[in-house]
Design an enzyme around this catalytic site. Structure first.
Site, PDB file in Angstrom:
ATOM      1  N   SER A  91      20.731  30.427   9.048  1.00 57.38           N
ATOM      2  CA  SER A  91      21.212  30.053   7.442  1.00 57.38           C
ATOM      3  C   SER A  91      22.084  31.632   7.081  1.00 57.38           C
ATOM      4  CB  SER A  91      19.987  30.024   6.656  1.00 57.38           C
ATOM      5  OG  SER A  91      20.369  30.173   5.336  1.00 57.38           O
ATOM      6  N   TYR A 125      27.592  29.242   3.287  1.00 53.77           N
ATOM      7  CA  TYR A 125      27.759  28.934   1.790  1.00 53.77           C
ATOM      8  C   TYR A 125      29.001  29.439   1.515  1.00 53.77           C
ATOM      9  CZ  TYR A 125      22.825  27.865   1.127  1.00 53.77           C
ATOM     10  OH  TYR A 125      21.525  27.438   1.390  1.00 53.77           O
ATOM     11  N   THR A 165      27.070  24.165   3.861  1.00 49.68           N
ATOM     12  CA  THR A 165      26.209  23.467   2.873  1.00 49.68           C
ATOM     13  C   THR A 165      26.973  23.107   1.541  1.00 49.68           C
ATOM     14  OG1 THR A 165      24.134  24.271   3.971  1.00 49.68           O
ATOM     15  CG2 THR A 165      24.025  23.735   1.603  1.00 49.68           C
ATOM     16  N   LYS A 183      26.686  19.624   5.280  1.00 50.79           N
ATOM     17  CA  LYS A 183      25.493  19.172   5.089  1.00 50.79           C
ATOM     18  C   LYS A 183      25.185  18.880   3.497  1.00 50.79           C
ATOM     19  CE  LYS A 183      20.548  20.888   5.344  1.00 50.79           C
ATOM     20  NZ  LYS A 183      20.312  21.432   4.012  1.00 50.79           N
ATOM     21  N   HIS A 220      18.536  18.645   0.434  1.00 52.29           N
ATOM     22  CA  HIS A 220      18.171  19.884   0.492  1.00 52.29           C
ATOM     23  C   HIS A 220      16.665  19.996   0.325  1.00 52.29           C
ATOM     24  CE1 HIS A 220      20.290  23.704   0.360  1.00 52.29           C
ATOM     25  NE2 HIS A 220      19.065  24.256   0.099  1.00 52.29           N
TER      26      HIS A 220
END
Length: 380
Positions: free
Chosen positions: A108, A131, A157, A253, A277
């Protein structure tokens, strides 16, 4: 004497005992009233499996491919924030366990160990989750760092441009480094093994962000940081810009709508992840397993369909495969294993799901995880 660990919920209970409350509940809980969090599990429970007998299921194969990568089973570890605060060096433990198990690991953006630290500690490529920030220069830098680390896929994401409120994080005073209150100070002091592992880790803050965004480490809550940095202007037009920077496999995602799934396929992404999520964003959204079949039909094989949010057993994974997913991703189940026992706990979580998938395939007459018969799902 502790009872043997036989399922993911056993690992959850052990993690609850070993991880400070603020960080355990960060992994365990959802947004607002947690309706969607609960529905992710309840919807799996409503699906029943069709038992078959007198089928030769002696030699079963769980092997498949995910975005061109050969894997030992149709499973990957999903990107999770603050992983290194479930267990010291948590991202490294997760990546190593995934390599040993022959499945992908996704790091992440909001990890504790940085891209470079995980790359240095592992000997196989991993995926990186991105992100899109208001500071596009920083987003560009993160993608370039993922390229330099030879990450094998980039996962964008799309469902966290505005954060759903997570009541437990606010009530727990969650921050990085941890906000010191009497309650969480006592909680941390009561878990010396956790504290020792975290203190020995190469990073205890946002590893990918250190030195880049002034003051990000000292904000009182993760929610405040996200609210100030994440970009609600993100649109389909940004995929072209990302494609110019990223030469490899691209995954999106957060797809929960058939129309969005078709748009993603039209933009040429290599895979989509059907995901809400983990019930941590739009509370009141349906369970992912309830929308999966419609999304599979919508893309009609034009892109791979992956699935997450709610997988805590091999039977859950089998149901997702039967409804058309190429593979599933585990987030909470991974973190429970990590909190319970570090790398060994992650390995245990993976192997629990592997065994349950294999046994459930046998009892439903299935031999190949690449070709699960949709009739596995029992319908009236």
């Amino acid at each position: 004497m502790r009872e043997p660990i036989t399922n993911i919920m056993d690992l959850r209970e052990l993690a609850r005992q070993r991880v400070p409350r603020a960080f355990f509940e960060y992994a365990d809980r959802g947004s607002y009233e947690e309706t969607t969090l609960r529905e992710n599990r309840a919807a799996f429970g409503r699906l029943q499996l069709r038992q078959r007998v007198m089928e030769n299921v002696d030699e079963r194969s769980l092997a498949t491919e995910i975005v061109g990568q050969s894997v030992s089973m149709p499973l990957a570890i999903a990107p999770t924030g603050l992983t290194g605060l479930q267990h010291g060096s948590g991202e490294i433990h997760g990546a190593r366990a995934a390599v040993k198990a022959g499945i992908p690991f996704c790091l992440s953006t909001m990890s504790i160990c940085s891209i470079e630290q995980v790359h240095a500690a592992t000997d196989s490529p991993f995926w990186f989750q991105i992100y899109v920030m208001r500071d596009r220069g920083f987003t560009r830098e993160l993608i370039q760092r993922a390229v330099a680390a030879k990450c094998s896929a980039l996962m964008l994401t799309a469902d966290l441009t505005v954060q759903g409120q997570r009541h437990r994080e606010i009530k727990n005073g969650l921050s990085v480094p941890p906000k010191i209150t009497l309650r969480n100070l006592f909680d941390i002091a009561s878990k010396p093994r956790w504290a020792w592992d975290v203190l020995r880790a190469p990073s205890r803050s946002f590893g990918n962000l250190e030195g880049r965004i002034g003051g990000a480490d000292s904000l009182t809550t993760l929610a405040q940081w996200i609210a100030s940095q994440f970009d609600p202007t993100l649109s389909w037009h940004d995929l072209g810009w990302i494609r110019e920077l990223w030469p490899g496999k691209l995954i999106i995602k957060g797809i929960m709508d058939a129309g969005d799934a078709r748009l993603a396929a039209e933009h040429g992404v290599d895979a989509i992840v059907v995901s809400n999520h983990g019930g941590r964003q739009l509370d009141g959204a349906p369970a992912t397993i309830d929308v999966l079949a419609d999304i599979v039909d919508a893309v009609a094989g034009s892109t791979e369909v992956l699935f997450d949010s709610g997988i805590t057993s091999g039977q859950d994974l089998l149901k997702a495969l039967a409804l058309g997913a190429r593979a599933g991703l585990i987030g909470k189940a991974f973190l429970y294993g990590l909190g319970a026992g570090g790398e060994a706990g992650v390995t245990q979580a993976i192997e629990i799901i592997r065994r349950e998938l294999s046994v459930s395939m046998a009892l439903t007459g299935q031999r190949d995880a690449r070709h699960i018969d949709p009739a596995v799902i029992w319908r009236r």
